[in-house]
Design a protein around this motif. Structure first.
Motif, PDB file in Angstrom:
ATOM      1  N   ASN A 132     -11.675   0.614  -5.116  1.00 18.04           N
ATOM      2  CA  ASN A 132     -11.730   1.828  -4.294  1.00 18.04           C
ATOM      3  C   ASN A 132     -12.475   2.864  -5.107  1.00 18.04           C
ATOM      4  O   ASN A 132     -12.115   3.139  -6.254  1.00 18.04           O
ATOM      5  CB  ASN A 132     -10.326   2.338  -3.977  1.00 18.04           C
ATOM      6  N   HIS A 176       0.869  -1.178   0.000  1.00 21.21           N
ATOM      7  CA  HIS A 176       0.000   0.000   0.000  1.00 21.21           C
ATOM      8  C   HIS A 176       0.906   1.228   0.000  1.00 21.21           C
ATOM      9  O   HIS A 176       1.170   1.840   1.026  1.00 21.21           O
ATOM     10  CB  HIS A 176      -0.925  -0.017   1.231  1.00 21.21           C
ATOM     11  N   TYR A 201     -14.249   6.737  -4.919  1.00 24.78           N
ATOM     12  CA  TYR A 201     -14.548   7.969  -4.189  1.00 24.78           C
ATOM     13  C   TYR A 201     -15.334   8.973  -5.010  1.00 24.78           C
ATOM     14  O   TYR A 201     -16.158   9.702  -4.500  1.00 24.78           O
ATOM     15  CB  TYR A 201     -13.242   8.647  -3.744  1.00 24.78           C
ATOM     16  N   ASN A 210      -2.455  -2.157  -3.552  1.00 24.67           N
ATOM     17  CA  ASN A 210      -3.476  -1.132  -3.422  1.00 24.67           C
ATOM     18  C   ASN A 210      -3.228  -0.057  -4.467  1.00 24.67           C
ATOM     19  O   ASN A 210      -2.148   0.540  -4.513  1.00 24.67           O
ATOM     20  CB  ASN A 210      -3.417  -0.475  -2.032  1.00 24.67           C
ATOM     21  N   TRP A 247      -1.671  10.826   3.070  1.00 27.43           N
ATOM     22  CA  TRP A 247      -0.375  10.964   2.382  1.00 27.43           C
ATOM     23  C   TRP A 247       0.003  12.391   1.978  1.00 27.43           C
ATOM     24  O   TRP A 247       1.105  12.843   2.224  1.00 27.43           O
ATOM     25  CB  TRP A 247      -0.386  10.114   1.103  1.00 27.43           C
ATOM     26  N   THR A 248      -0.941  13.065   1.316  1.00 32.25           N
ATOM     27  CA  THR A 248      -0.600  14.379   0.759  1.00 32.25           C
ATOM     28  C   THR A 248      -1.382  15.503   1.431  1.00 32.25           C
ATOM     29  O   THR A 248      -1.345  16.636   0.983  1.00 32.25           O
ATOM     30  CB  THR A 248      -0.876  14.408  -0.760  1.00 32.25           C
ATOM     31  N   ASN A 249      -2.093  15.142   2.491  1.00 29.46           N
ATOM     32  CA  ASN A 249      -2.934  16.141   3.151  1.00 29.46           C
ATOM     33  C   ASN A 249      -2.671  16.256   4.646  1.00 29.46           C
ATOM     34  O   ASN A 249      -3.118  17.205   5.279  1.00 29.46           O
ATOM     35  CB  ASN A 249      -4.419  15.794   2.965  1.00 29.46           C
ATOM     36  N   GLU A 269     -12.545   0.604  -0.596  1.00 29.46           N
ATOM     37  CA  GLU A 269     -12.486   1.928   0.024  1.00 29.46           C
ATOM     38  C   GLU A 269     -13.586   2.789  -0.549  1.00 29.46           C
ATOM     39  O   GLU A 269     -13.827   2.774  -1.760  1.00 29.46           O
ATOM     40  CB  GLU A 269     -11.149   2.646  -0.275  1.00 29.46           C
ATOM     41  N   LYS A 314      -7.483  16.212   7.253  1.00 31.09           N
ATOM     42  CA  LYS A 314      -8.451  15.514   6.402  1.00 31.09           C
ATOM     43  C   LYS A 314      -8.755  14.184   7.080  1.00 31.09           C
ATOM     44  O   LYS A 314      -8.019  13.212   6.950  1.00 31.09           O
ATOM     45  CB  LYS A 314      -7.847  15.290   5.007  1.00 31.09           C
TER      46      LYS A 314
HETATM   47  C1  BGP Z   1      -6.785   6.080  -1.413  1.00 30.87           C
HETATM   48  C2  BGP Z   1      -5.706   5.376  -0.642  1.00 30.87           C
HETATM   49  C3  BGP Z   1      -5.764   5.536   0.838  1.00 30.87           C
HETATM   50  C4  BGP Z   1      -6.317   6.853   1.327  1.00 30.87           C
HETATM   51  C5  BGP Z   1      -7.500   7.342   0.512  1.00 30.87           C
HETATM   52  C6  BGP Z   1      -7.902   8.770   0.797  1.00 30.87           C
HETATM   53  O1  BGP Z   1      -6.261   6.499  -2.619  1.00 30.87           O
HETATM   54  O2  BGP Z   1      -5.710   4.006  -0.922  1.00 30.87           O
HETATM   55  O3  BGP Z   1      -4.521   5.216   1.346  1.00 30.87           O
HETATM   56  O4  BGP Z   1      -5.375   7.775   1.614  1.00 30.87           O
HETATM   57  O5  BGP Z   1      -7.274   7.245  -0.863  1.00 30.87           O
HETATM   58  O6  BGP Z   1      -7.052   9.634   0.110  1.00 30.87           O
HETATM   59  P1  BGP Z   1      -6.484  10.939   0.738  1.00 30.87           P
HETATM   60  O7  BGP Z   1      -5.855  10.501   2.027  1.00 30.87           O
HETATM   61  O8  BGP Z   1      -5.511  11.457  -0.247  1.00 30.87           O
HETATM   62  O9  BGP Z   1      -7.628  11.839   0.925  1.00 30.87           O
END
Ligand code: BGP
Length: 467
Positions: free
Chosen positions: A296, A114, A298, A158, A428-430, A374, A434
């Motif tokens: 996953n 991951h 979103y 992942n 990771w980037t936030n 996810e 968040k």
């Molecule tokens: C997916 C990843 C997760 C998680 C999630 C939310 O891409 O598998 O690890 O971080 O997104 O993304 P973020 O944290 O950038 O909002």
């Protein structure tokens, strides 16, 4: 419509985002350690301290009707250098963790990678180097054998797309490279090769469990569905993120259409994709062996044609309206009237989850089962008088579960849903503002507090009905 009695109502986590202890207990380095330190905005310690708090989190799962947990193994806890020497403390940690899952009646669904390639391999080119492909196969085989009595459900990777776009196109993952389409495609291909080799190794071992892969999918609609240029732009993005990886997963090769578009996009960097016939032989064999797809999901995207200069800006702070994603010759991601967005500019468009599920069933009828591995909403949760009212998150999840049920009604075999995330964790980037969890984490004390969504989710998992 109800969910089936054996439907999994799970919570998802990932090692680097929740474990903490990133350089302790013999764990080897990952590229993120230095990358985050250089940026200086936030780091992954102690995150949610899952390394020590997992008994608490699993107890909460049990109390709140969560019968599945997505966990990832940190490769560099087992093999600190990616290959060779084993770190017994890391091996033991995951034994204890899986045992605790079973003790609490929470089924572990385990991902091998991951976003956290060991640094030694990362510095040698990560998955652009076939050495990493072989190292991954060895690491995977080791885990299959070591944890065969504790793990029934495996995922190799992942989100291959997220790794490759963030490393080579968007520049938000180490080493922060941008706009390199060829590297993104090449690395996706080699990661699919690594996945295939691991699947074949698992099947050869004749283990009792199942195996698949987690892909991150987003339905791509033309911004103006009557405009040919926008239709082409949407297809470009679809191949880039979805179809290239879905072909590799379910067919084990790339269809003519996929390959044509992929090569066209690589040519934007004067590059060319290198796919050897021997890679495809392996991938074709493995494609038949996947037991399920982890999806996953979103958001969706509305794409319009774009021929200006490359221009990507990642909204990593939650300042709504700051994102830009424009790729020359590929397309531009647009907002759409009537479709709301999170503070991080992620479109809230649950119908599109239905469209994606039905598309998989139609385009790849050989798929066997799907887990939503996810789905969830990043939100700036407020903690007021001991109450965390996250109604917008409940709405988000409810609307997605509604369309998931509709997809099941339309004949798609969906076996479970994992909310991202089980508890709040490092993004990771936030960073940490968040939040996604069912359980709020006070990062100073590491105490967990159920949010309103946790109580709501418990009700759904107990009744199997959507309220
Ligand atoms: C997916 C990843 C997760 C998680 C999630 C939310 O891409 O598998 O690890 O971080 O997104 O993304 P973020 O944290 O950038 O909002």
């Amino acid at each position: 419509m109800r969910f089936a009695n054996d439907f999994i109502f799970g919570g998802a986590t990932a090692a680097y985002q929740c474990e903490g202890s990133t350089r302790e207990y013999g764990k080897g380095k990952v590229a993120w350690d230095d990358f985050l330190a250089e940026k200086g905005r936030f780091q992954a310690n102690p995150a949610s301290d899952f390394y020590h708090q997992y008994p608490v989190d699993l107890k909460l799962c049990k109390m709140f009707g969560i019968n599945g947990i997505r966990i990832s193994i940190a490769w560099s806890r087992i093999f600190p250098d990616g290959t060779g020497k084993i770190n017994q403390q890391g091996v033991d940690f995951y034994h204890q963790l899986f045992k605790e899952c079973h003790k609490k009646g929470v089924e572990p669904f385990v991902t091998l990678h991951h976003f956290d390639t060991p640094n030694t391999l990362f510095q040698k080119g990560d998955f652009l180097n076939k050495e990493t492909v072989d190292a991954f196969e060895k690491y995977a085989s080791y885990c299959f054998e070591e944890y065969k009595d504790e793990v029934t459900y495996w995922f190799t990777f992942n989100e291959i797309w997220a790794v490759c776009t963030n490393q080579y196109i968007e520049g938000t993952f180490p080493n922060g490279e941008k706009y390199n389409m060829t590297k993104a495609f090449q690395s996706m291909h080699y990661m699919m090769l690594a996945h295939s080799k691991a699947v074949l190794a698992y099947k050869k071992g004749d283990y009792k469990g199942k195996i698949g892969i987690v892909q991150s999918l987003e339905y791509k609609y033309p911004y103006n569905e009557n405009k040919l240029e926008d239709i082409i732009a949407a297809k470009n993005e679809d191949v880039l993120q979805n179809q290239f990886l879905l072909d590799a997963t379910f067919l084990g090769y790339y269809s003519d259409e996929t390959l044509k578009i992929a090569q066209k996009l690589c040519a934007l960097n004067q590059g060319m994709l290198d796919i050897e016939e021997s890679d495809l032989e392996i991938m074709k064999k493995a494609a038949k062996e996947n037991d399920y797809l982890g999806m996953n999901y979103y958001q969706s995207r509305f794409i319009q044609a774009y021929d200006g200069e490359n221009d990507i800006y990642h909204n990593g702070t939650g300042e709504k309206g700051t994102s830009r994603f424009r790729l020359k010759g590929v397309g531009e991601r647009m907002n759409k009237e009537g479709i709301d967005r999170t503070d991080w500019d992620w479109l809230i468009h649950p119908e599109s989850m239905f469209d994606m599920l039905v598309r998989i069933k139609q385009q790849y009828p050989q798929y066997k089962a799907i887990y939503i591995t996810e789905n969830g909403m990043g939100y700036k949760d407020d903690f007021e008088d001991g109450i965390i009212d996250d109604t917008p998150r409940i709405d988000y999840v409810r609307r997605h579960l509604y369309y998931l049920l509709k997809a099941i009604e339309a004949g798609v075999n969906v076996k479970g849903y994992f909310i991202w995330s089980l508890m709040d964790m490092f993004s990771w980037t936030n960073g940490y503002n968040k939040r996604y969890g069912l359980f709020y984490i006070d990062y100073k004390t590491q105490k967990r507090y159920p949010k309103a969504s946790a109580y709501w989710y418990k009700y759904i998992s107990q009744t199997k009905e959507l309220f």
